[in-house]
Design an enzyme around this catalytic site. Structure first.
Site, PDB file in Angstrom:
ATOM      1  CG  HIS A   1      -1.948  -0.988   1.336  1.00  0.00           C
ATOM      2  ND1 HIS A   1      -2.252  -1.627   2.524  1.00  0.00           N
ATOM      3  CD2 HIS A   1      -2.763  -1.530   0.409  1.00  0.00           C
ATOM      4  CE1 HIS A   1      -3.208  -2.510   2.316  1.00  0.00           C
ATOM      5  NE2 HIS A   1      -3.538  -2.479   1.035  1.00  0.00           N
TER       6      HIS A   1
ATOM      7  CD  GLU B   1      -4.043   2.413  -3.333  1.00  0.00           C
ATOM      8  OE1 GLU B   1      -5.283   2.269  -3.251  1.00  0.00           O
ATOM      9  OE2 GLU B   1      -3.240   1.508  -3.088  1.00  0.00           O
TER      10      GLU B   1
END
Ligand code: ADP
Length: 394
Positions: free
Chosen positions: A176, A380
């Site tokens: 992540h 993201e």
């Protein structure tokens, strides 16, 4: 510049098309059940939702279907995809930065299948497909692990024989990274301070969850390890477990490595403890009358709490705690459970702000809270598009 961001999973392909002049998302969506029956693609293109049921035998069919929709709507005339950014789950020991994809880079991503047997082959297949469909268009790989390359060796080393760790590359890599980096940047902006001066604990809590100590803009420790199974409990992943438990379960239940991996990845976590669901919303709905659901909720929150406490010690202080991803952004109950127990650090949550619904970056701590608490929606895809632009505009 129009950038297509792709996130290829073993049976899915997520896409986002961004106009980098404004950083606006023109289109996004997902192809699901690739290689299975009852496949479908769903999308939002310039605010209009659409869906198509069709079976797709591989990523190529999925991407071609997505492109057909884009070419009918946003990619008309001179408007073309000018670069493609790929999310790659595992970058192993060598990729500490995003990379322009060359044959050598692609070969190395494929070699990293050892670390991410489910994910990296899918990422590589996504890259090959995009290379076929967009010949000559530059492609960039952005690694989930890269941000954590700044961890010191004492944070990433397992207590295993050193030579074995060296031989097999056994160490904590973390995941992540793109999300942790993005929300740390946004936290600094929200506070009106320089990232280089801040100590932030970023809590990415979704189906997969990880927590990171971001000191002066660099990852100093993170809860996931060599694989995304380590850390706090997740939807169906177990998080930290005494390694001795694993050998016991293998012996007692007659499980081989595959069976054990299935148990730890698919049957554990919120689902395993509660027996109700892997979905935090459903856990919260059930926990008033179901003891196991309540226990699952508390095991998750307690894990988050302990990591924040540990990382405050690791950074010798903490200025801000940031929550992101599905649970972090939406569960006021999780945030409240955790923050109430951090008063010893000077955390004071404003419960009114905590329960107010918003899609914006926001502070949910009181003005006199010594440690600020923020909620930042992760993005993201935007981060991957920015990195793709940076590497291809050179
Ligand atoms: P992924 O890791 O797959 O990207 P997400 O970041 O979308 O997942 O997070 C999914 C999780 O977020 C699920 O457990 C879901 O229940 C949880 N979630 C979403 N909305 C809420 C909410 N309002 N309250 C509690 N949990 C929520």
């Amino acid at each position: 510049m129009l950038i297509l961001v792709l996130n290829a999973g073993s049976s899915s392909l997520k896409f986002n098309l961004l106009d980098m002049a404004t950083e606006e998302t023109l289109a996004d969506g997902i192809a699901e059940r690739i290689g299975m029956s009852e496949g479908f693609v769903r999308w939002t293109i310039q605010g209009e939702k659409g869906r198509l049921e069709l079976d797709m035998n591989g990523h190529k069919k999925a991407l071609a279907t997505i492109m057909e929709q884009l070419q009918k709507t946003v990619l008309t005339g001179e408007r073309k995809v000018q670069a493609v950014g790929h999310r790659v789950v595992h970058g192993g020991p060598n990729f500490g930065e995003p990379e322009k994809i060359t044959p050598a880079v692609l070969a190395e991503i494929e070699e990293l299948v050892f670390y991410a047997p489910l994910h990296n082959p899918a990422c590589a297949s996504g890259i090959r497909t995009a290379q076929e469909l967009f010949p000559g268009v530059p492609q960039v790989a952005v690694f989930d692990t890269a941000f954590h390359h700044s961890m010191p060796d004492y944070a990433y080393t397992y207590g295993l024989p050193y030579e074995l760790s060296q031989k097999l590359g056994l160490r904590r890599y973390g995941f992540h990274g793109t999300s942790h980096r993005y929300v740390a940047d946004r936290t600094a902006l929200l506070l009106g301070q320089h990232l280089e001066t801040l100590k932030i604990v970023t809590c990415h809590l979704g189906n997969g969850s990880s927590i990171t100590a971001v000191k002066h803009g660099r990852s100093k420790d993170t809860s996931m390890g060599m694989t995304p199974v380590e850390g706090v409990i997740m939807g169906t992943r177990c998080g930290n477990v005494d390694a001795g438990v694993l050998t016991t379960v293998m012996e007692q239940e007659g499980l081989d490595a595959k069976g054990l991996s299935n148990l730890l990845n698919k049957k554990s976590g919120l689902l395993g403890i509660s027996g109700v669901s892997s979905d935090c919303r459903e856990i919260e709905e059930a926990m008033g009358k179901n003891k196991q659901a309540h226990l699952a909720f508390e095991v998750l929150c307690y894990g988050v709490l302990k990591h924040i406490g540990g990382y405050a010690a690791a950074m010798n202080g903490v200025d801000a705690i940031t929550f992101t991803a599905g649970i972090g952004e939406n569960s006021s109950a999780v945030r409240s459970w955790v923050c109430k127990r951090l008063s010893f650090l000077g955390v004071k949550l404003d419960e009114d702000l905590n329960t107010r619904r918003s899609k914006a970056d926001r502070l949910i701590s009181t003005p006199d809270s010594t440690v600020k608490v923020a909620v930042i929606p992760t993005n993201e895809e935007l981060m991957i598009a920015r990195e793709t632009l940076r590497l291809t505009a050179k």
